[in-house]
Write a protein that holds these residues in place. Structure first.
Motif, PDB file in Angstrom:
ATOM      1  N   GLN A 279       0.830  -1.206   0.000  1.00 18.75           N
ATOM      2  CA  GLN A 279       0.000   0.000   0.000  1.00 18.75           C
ATOM      3  C   GLN A 279       0.864   1.256   0.000  1.00 18.75           C
TER       4      GLN A 279
ATOM      5  N   VAL B  32       2.228   1.805  -3.474  1.00 18.46           N
ATOM      6  CA  VAL B  32       1.172   2.308  -4.359  1.00 18.46           C
ATOM      7  C   VAL B  32       0.894   3.782  -4.077  1.00 18.46           C
TER       8      VAL B  32
ATOM      9  N   ALA C 235       3.599   5.790  -5.630  1.00 16.86           N
ATOM     10  CA  ALA C 235       3.834   5.544  -7.057  1.00 16.86           C
ATOM     11  C   ALA C 235       3.639   6.779  -7.933  1.00 16.86           C
TER      12      ALA C 235
ATOM     13  N   TRP D  73       4.802   1.513 -12.694  1.00 14.02           N
ATOM     14  CA  TRP D  73       3.767   0.478 -12.582  1.00 14.02           C
ATOM     15  C   TRP D  73       4.221  -0.823 -13.240  1.00 14.02           C
TER      16      TRP D  73
ATOM     17  N   ILE E 282       6.576  -2.436 -10.770  1.00 18.93           N
ATOM     18  CA  ILE E 282       5.846  -3.082  -9.673  1.00 18.93           C
ATOM     19  C   ILE E 282       5.337  -4.451 -10.135  1.00 18.93           C
TER      20      ILE E 282
ATOM     21  N   PHE F 286      -5.100  -6.052  -5.553  1.00 19.08           N
ATOM     22  CA  PHE F 286      -5.798  -5.150  -6.468  1.00 19.08           C
ATOM     23  C   PHE F 286      -6.771  -4.220  -5.755  1.00 19.08           C
TER      24      PHE F 286
ATOM     25  N   LYS G  87      -5.822  -2.417  -3.513  1.00 17.28           N
ATOM     26  CA  LYS G  87      -4.960  -1.287  -3.172  1.00 17.28           C
ATOM     27  C   LYS G  87      -4.470  -0.530  -4.406  1.00 17.28           C
ATOM     28  N   ILE G  88      -4.780  -1.048  -5.585  1.00 15.17           N
ATOM     29  CA  ILE G  88      -4.337  -0.413  -6.826  1.00 15.17           C
ATOM     30  C   ILE G  88      -5.451   0.488  -7.360  1.00 15.17           C
TER      31      ILE G  88
ATOM     32  N   LYS H 210      -5.356   2.257 -12.876  1.00 14.76           N
ATOM     33  CA  LYS H 210      -4.143   1.495 -13.173  1.00 14.76           C
ATOM     34  C   LYS H 210      -4.352  -0.014 -13.095  1.00 14.76           C
ATOM     35  N   SER H 211      -5.516  -0.447 -12.634  1.00 17.24           N
ATOM     36  CA  SER H 211      -5.698  -1.866 -12.311  1.00 17.24           C
ATOM     37  C   SER H 211      -5.605  -2.775 -13.536  1.00 17.24           C
TER      38      SER H 211
ATOM     39  N   MET I   3      -2.054  -2.976 -14.627  1.00 15.29           N
ATOM     40  CA  MET I   3      -1.277  -3.751 -13.666  1.00 15.29           C
ATOM     41  C   MET I   3      -1.531  -5.243 -13.814  1.00 15.29           C
TER      42      MET I   3
END
Length: 305
Positions: free
Chosen positions: A38, A41, A44, A55, A58, A82, A84-85, A89-90, A93
């Motif tokens: 976390q 993120v 980031a 990203w 990561i 996910f 926490k993303i 950006k998910s 990622m």
């Protein structure tokens, strides 16, 4: 973790493996890992100013971490990761993490981990992010029959004048024969090469079907596991074509006559179907009834001459 982002790719892979190891040894808890993740993120966006690929980097760490070297259970952390993303950006990622997980292990291994977990796309991403393009790209995670033909390999198989040695060299260079997905792709390519005609008029060109059997025998190499994969490849290939009449039976005959697949493996497929390979199974069983009746009669004649 942040100090490694500007290092080389191998360092990021090493961090992923280290994270897996310290969790396995109970030096770090899952909760501790997620708390640290976390923090990364949260920072980031600031890190992206100097490290535009933050990203991606990561993902380069998390991919090997999920596969691990000491446990296969890290894949179950994906949902929490996910959460926490950021939504923006998910999807990106997910693509990065899957790419580097596959690079670290194999597509087949990642698929097996996914299917052994309780994960679904909907548990990872918001529904509106799961479009048709995304599903096509990652259907291999949920569908063991999602292998597709390789266009260049199809051309090689389709050319009667191709040397078996050249086809085998291409296969050895481009495929890992220890991976189920690769095996499926090879057999799908062979099966695709045998077809002529369009849509409902598709049929098998027998001279093509028999011309490079030596390649298939080299790929199978008397491996019972690969023999079974060859049968399932036929099943799923024919299913994708909506079960053209006699097509499955034709390929079963060829694979048996040319000693690519043994009688034992055919009966294994027939009597002990894999629950994960059920798509199209019943239809192919129905269309190959005569083939199996003939095998049974042959067995009876050999048993009682």
């Amino acid at each position: 973790m942040t100090s490694v982002f500007e290092s080389k790719a191998l360092a990021r892979v090493a961090i992923g493996r280290l994270l897996d190891a310290v969790i396995h040894e109970k030096i770090l808890s899952n909760e501790g890992f997620l708390s640290g993740f976390q923090s990364v993120v949260d920072f980031a966006p600031d890190l992206a100013i100097d490290i535009p690929r933050i990203w991606q980097y990561i993902g380069e760490i998390i991919g090997p971490f999920l596969i691990g070297t000491s446990s296969s259970s890290r894949i179950d952390l994906l949902t929490a990761i996910f959460q926490k993303i950021p939504d923006t950006k998910s999807k990106q990622m997910f693509e990065y993490i899957m790419r580097y997980a596959v690079d670290f292990s194999s597509k087949e291994h990642v698929r097996e981990l996914w299917q052994s977990s309780t994960l679904t796309f909907e548990k990872i991403l918001k529904v509106d992010l799961i479009d048709s393009a995304f599903v096509r790209e990652f259907e291999w995670l949920i569908n063991s029959s999602s292998a597709r033909s390789d266009p260049e390999l199809v051309k090689l198989f389709k050319n009667i004048n191709s040397q078996d040695s050249d086809i085998i060299a291409y296969i050895n260079h481009h495929f890992n024969l220890s991976e189920k997905f690769s095996i499926r792709t090879i057999f799908f390519s062979y099966l695709q090469s045998c077809l002529i005609g369009q849509d409902q008029e598709k049929r098998i060109q027998e001279d093509i079907a028999r011309s490079h059997i030596g390649v298939l025998k080299a790929v199978i190499n008397d491996s019972p596991d690969i023999e079974i994969q060859a049968i399932y490849a036929i099943q799923h290939f024919v299913h994708q074509l909506d079960h053209p009449p006699k097509m499955a039976a034709f390929f079963f005959d060829i694979f048996y006559d040319e000693e690519c697949v043994s009688e034992d493996r055919f009966f294994q497929w027939y009597e002990c179907p894999d629950p994960l390979e059920s798509e199209g199974y019943a239809n192919v069983v129905n269309s190959t009834t005569n083939f199996f009746n003939w095998l049974k009669q042959t067995d009876e004649q050999e048993t009682f001459p």
